[in-house]
Design a protein around this motif. Structure first.
Motif, PDB file in Angstrom:
ATOM      1  N   GLY A  20      18.472   3.399 -17.072  1.00  7.51           N
ATOM      2  CA  GLY A  20      18.291   2.996 -15.691  1.00  7.51           C
ATOM      3  C   GLY A  20      17.325   3.870 -14.906  1.00  7.51           C
ATOM      4  N   PHE A  21      16.979   5.064 -15.447  1.00  9.07           N
ATOM      5  CA  PHE A  21      16.016   5.912 -14.750  1.00  9.07           C
ATOM      6  C   PHE A  21      14.627   5.318 -14.951  1.00  9.07           C
ATOM      7  N   PRO A  22      13.808   5.259 -13.899  1.00  4.07           N
ATOM      8  CA  PRO A  22      12.483   4.633 -14.015  1.00  4.07           C
ATOM      9  C   PRO A  22      11.578   5.365 -15.002  1.00  4.07           C
ATOM     10  N   SER A  23      10.702   4.600 -15.629  1.00  3.63           N
ATOM     11  CA  SER A  23       9.772   5.202 -16.585  1.00  3.63           C
ATOM     12  C   SER A  23       8.690   6.019 -15.886  1.00  3.63           C
ATOM     13  N   ARG A  24       8.484   5.766 -14.598  1.00  2.00           N
ATOM     14  CA  ARG A  24       7.504   6.511 -13.793  1.00  2.00           C
ATOM     15  C   ARG A  24       8.087   6.684 -12.400  1.00  2.00           C
ATOM     16  N   SER A  25       7.935   7.876 -11.844  1.00  2.00           N
ATOM     17  CA  SER A  25       8.481   8.109 -10.508  1.00  2.00           C
ATOM     18  C   SER A  25       7.630   9.124  -9.764  1.00  2.00           C
ATOM     19  N   TYR A  26       7.800   9.139  -8.454  1.00  2.00           N
ATOM     20  CA  TYR A  26       7.207  10.157  -7.606  1.00  2.00           C
ATOM     21  C   TYR A  26       8.329  11.134  -7.278  1.00  2.00           C
ATOM     22  N   ALA A  27       8.017  12.424  -7.290  1.00  2.00           N
ATOM     23  CA  ALA A  27       9.065  13.404  -7.027  1.00  2.00           C
ATOM     24  C   ALA A  27       8.525  14.547  -6.177  1.00  2.00           C
ATOM     25  N   ARG A  28       9.446  15.217  -5.504  1.00  2.00           N
ATOM     26  CA  ARG A  28       9.102  16.422  -4.751  1.00  2.00           C
ATOM     27  C   ARG A  28      10.203  17.448  -4.954  1.00  2.00           C
ATOM     28  N   LEU A  29       9.812  18.694  -4.967  1.00  2.00           N
ATOM     29  CA  LEU A  29      10.776  19.774  -5.094  1.00  2.00           C
ATOM     30  C   LEU A  29      11.588  19.848  -3.814  1.00  2.00           C
ATOM     31  N   ASP A  30      12.897  19.744  -3.939  1.00  2.00           N
ATOM     32  CA  ASP A  30      13.780  19.716  -2.778  1.00  2.00           C
ATOM     33  C   ASP A  30      14.538  21.022  -2.592  1.00  2.00           C
ATOM     34  N   GLN A  31      14.879  21.685  -3.702  1.00  2.00           N
ATOM     35  CA  GLN A  31      15.767  22.834  -3.598  1.00  2.00           C
ATOM     36  C   GLN A  31      15.567  23.756  -4.792  1.00  2.00           C
ATOM     37  N   VAL A  32      15.676  25.058  -4.550  1.00  2.00           N
ATOM     38  CA  VAL A  32      15.650  26.067  -5.604  1.00  2.00           C
ATOM     39  C   VAL A  32      16.842  26.986  -5.372  1.00  2.00           C
ATOM     40  N   ALA A  68      17.699  30.023 -12.797  1.00  2.00           N
ATOM     41  CA  ALA A  68      17.373  29.298 -11.567  1.00  2.00           C
ATOM     42  C   ALA A  68      17.508  27.804 -11.802  1.00  2.00           C
ATOM     43  N   VAL A  69      17.857  27.103 -10.759  1.00  2.00           N
ATOM     44  CA  VAL A  69      17.953  25.650 -10.799  1.00  2.00           C
ATOM     45  C   VAL A  69      16.915  25.092  -9.835  1.00  2.00           C
ATOM     46  N   PHE A  70      16.107  24.170 -10.333  1.00  2.00           N
ATOM     47  CA  PHE A  70      15.104  23.489  -9.531  1.00  2.00           C
ATOM     48  C   PHE A  70      15.542  22.037  -9.382  1.00  2.00           C
ATOM     49  N   ALA A  71      15.702  21.593  -8.152  1.00  2.00           N
ATOM     50  CA  ALA A  71      16.153  20.221  -7.902  1.00  2.00           C
ATOM     51  C   ALA A  71      15.015  19.433  -7.262  1.00  2.00           C
ATOM     52  N   LEU A  72      14.763  18.258  -7.823  1.00  2.00           N
ATOM     53  CA  LEU A  72      13.715  17.385  -7.309  1.00  2.00           C
ATOM     54  C   LEU A  72      14.334  16.061  -6.887  1.00  2.00           C
ATOM     55  N   ASP A  73      13.833  15.502  -5.802  1.00  2.00           N
ATOM     56  CA  ASP A  73      14.189  14.142  -5.416  1.00  2.00           C
ATOM     57  C   ASP A  73      13.086  13.248  -5.941  1.00  2.00           C
ATOM     58  N   ALA A  74      13.451  12.176  -6.618  1.00  2.00           N
ATOM     59  CA  ALA A  74      12.467  11.268  -7.216  1.00  2.00           C
ATOM     60  C   ALA A  74      12.728   9.850  -6.745  1.00  2.00           C
ATOM     61  N   ILE A  75      11.674   9.057  -6.720  1.00  2.00           N
ATOM     62  CA  ILE A  75      11.783   7.641  -6.355  1.00  2.00           C
ATOM     63  C   ILE A  75      10.990   6.824  -7.363  1.00  2.00           C
ATOM     64  N   ASP A  76      11.526   5.689  -7.727  1.00  2.00           N
ATOM     65  CA  ASP A  76      10.904   4.793  -8.698  1.00  2.00           C
ATOM     66  C   ASP A  76       9.509   4.391  -8.219  1.00  2.00           C
ATOM     67  N   ALA A  77       8.477   4.702  -8.994  1.00  2.00           N
ATOM     68  CA  ALA A  77       7.097   4.385  -8.618  1.00  2.00           C
ATOM     69  C   ALA A  77       6.839   2.882  -8.602  1.00  2.00           C
ATOM     70  N   ALA A  78       7.700   2.103  -9.254  1.00  2.00           N
ATOM     71  CA  ALA A  78       7.522   0.647  -9.288  1.00  2.00           C
ATOM     72  C   ALA A  78       8.327  -0.061  -8.192  1.00  2.00           C
ATOM     73  N   TRP A  79       8.875   0.684  -7.245  1.00  2.00           N
ATOM     74  CA  TRP A  79       9.658   0.095  -6.165  1.00  2.00           C
ATOM     75  C   TRP A  79       8.824  -0.935  -5.422  1.00  2.00           C
ATOM     76  N   THR A  80       9.371  -2.100  -5.176  1.00  2.00           N
ATOM     77  CA  THR A  80       8.616  -3.203  -4.572  1.00  2.00           C
ATOM     78  C   THR A  80       8.064  -2.872  -3.192  1.00  2.00           C
ATOM     79  N   ARG A 112      17.960  12.150  -8.302  1.00  2.00           N
ATOM     80  CA  ARG A 112      17.898  13.621  -8.226  1.00  2.00           C
ATOM     81  C   ARG A 112      17.760  14.155  -9.646  1.00  2.00           C
ATOM     82  N   ILE A 113      16.791  15.034  -9.829  1.00  2.00           N
ATOM     83  CA  ILE A 113      16.542  15.660 -11.128  1.00  2.00           C
ATOM     84  C   ILE A 113      16.787  17.149 -10.961  1.00  2.00           C
ATOM     85  N   GLU A 114      17.574  17.729 -11.856  1.00  2.00           N
ATOM     86  CA  GLU A 114      17.805  19.170 -11.819  1.00  2.00           C
ATOM     87  C   GLU A 114      17.378  19.787 -13.145  1.00  2.00           C
ATOM     88  N   VAL A 115      16.607  20.863 -13.048  1.00  2.00           N
ATOM     89  CA  VAL A 115      16.142  21.589 -14.215  1.00  2.00           C
ATOM     90  C   VAL A 115      16.641  23.036 -14.090  1.00  2.00           C
TER      91      VAL A 115
END
Length: 109
Positions: free
Chosen positions: A16-28, A39-51, A98-101
Motif C-alpha cells: 500500500g505504500f506508494p512506489s514514488r513519494s515526496y518527503a520532507r524531514l520532520d523530526q530528528v 538517532a531516529v530520522f522521521a520523514l513525512d511523505a505523500i504519494d507522488a501520484a495523488w490526484t 511517516r517514514i522512520e530511519v
C-alpha cells in the motif's frame, strides 16, 4: 542502520505504500546528536501520484503560484473574518505516510 520494512530488499516493501513519494524531514531524535550513539530520522511523505497534484486540482504541480493561492483561500475560509463551514479541505484527503530511519553512530548513512 535499520530501516523499516518499506525498504525491504525483496522488492515487496510495505503493501500500500506508494512506489514514488515526496518527503520532507520532520523530526530528528535526539535533538543533540553530539553525544548520541543512535538517532531516529522521521520523514513525512505523500504519494507522488495523488490526484490532487494533477491538472486543474488544488495542488496542480504545473502551476505553483496557483497552489499558494488555493491554500490561502482555504485558510481564509477557515479562519478569516467570516469563517465558512462546511468547506472542501484538500488536506483531509491527502495520503500522508511517516517514514522512520534509525541510524547508529558510524553507519554509512
Amino acid at each position: 542502520m535499520h530501516f523499516n520494512r518499506i525498504f525491504d530488499s525483496d522488492g515487496k516493501g510495505w503493501e500500500g505504500f506508494p512506489s514514488r513519494s515526496y518527503a520532507r524531514l520532520d523530526q530528528v531524535e535526539p535533538a543533540n546528536l553530539k553525544q548520541a550513539d543512535e538517532a531516529v530520522f522521521a520523514l513525512d511523505a505523500i504519494d507522488a501520484a495523488w490526484t490532487e497534484f494533477g491538472h486543474g486540482n488544488a495542488f496542480d504541480l504545473n502551476i505553483p503560484a496557483a497552489i499558494a493561492s488555493n491554500i490561502s483561500d482555504v485558510w481564509k475560509q477557515l479562519f478569516g473574518p467570516r469563517p465558512q463551514r462546511p468547506i472542501n479541505i484538500p488536506f483531509d484527503r491527502m495520503p500522508v505516510y511517516r517514514i522512520e530511519v534509525t541510524s547508529r553512530r558510524g553507519d554509512l548513512f
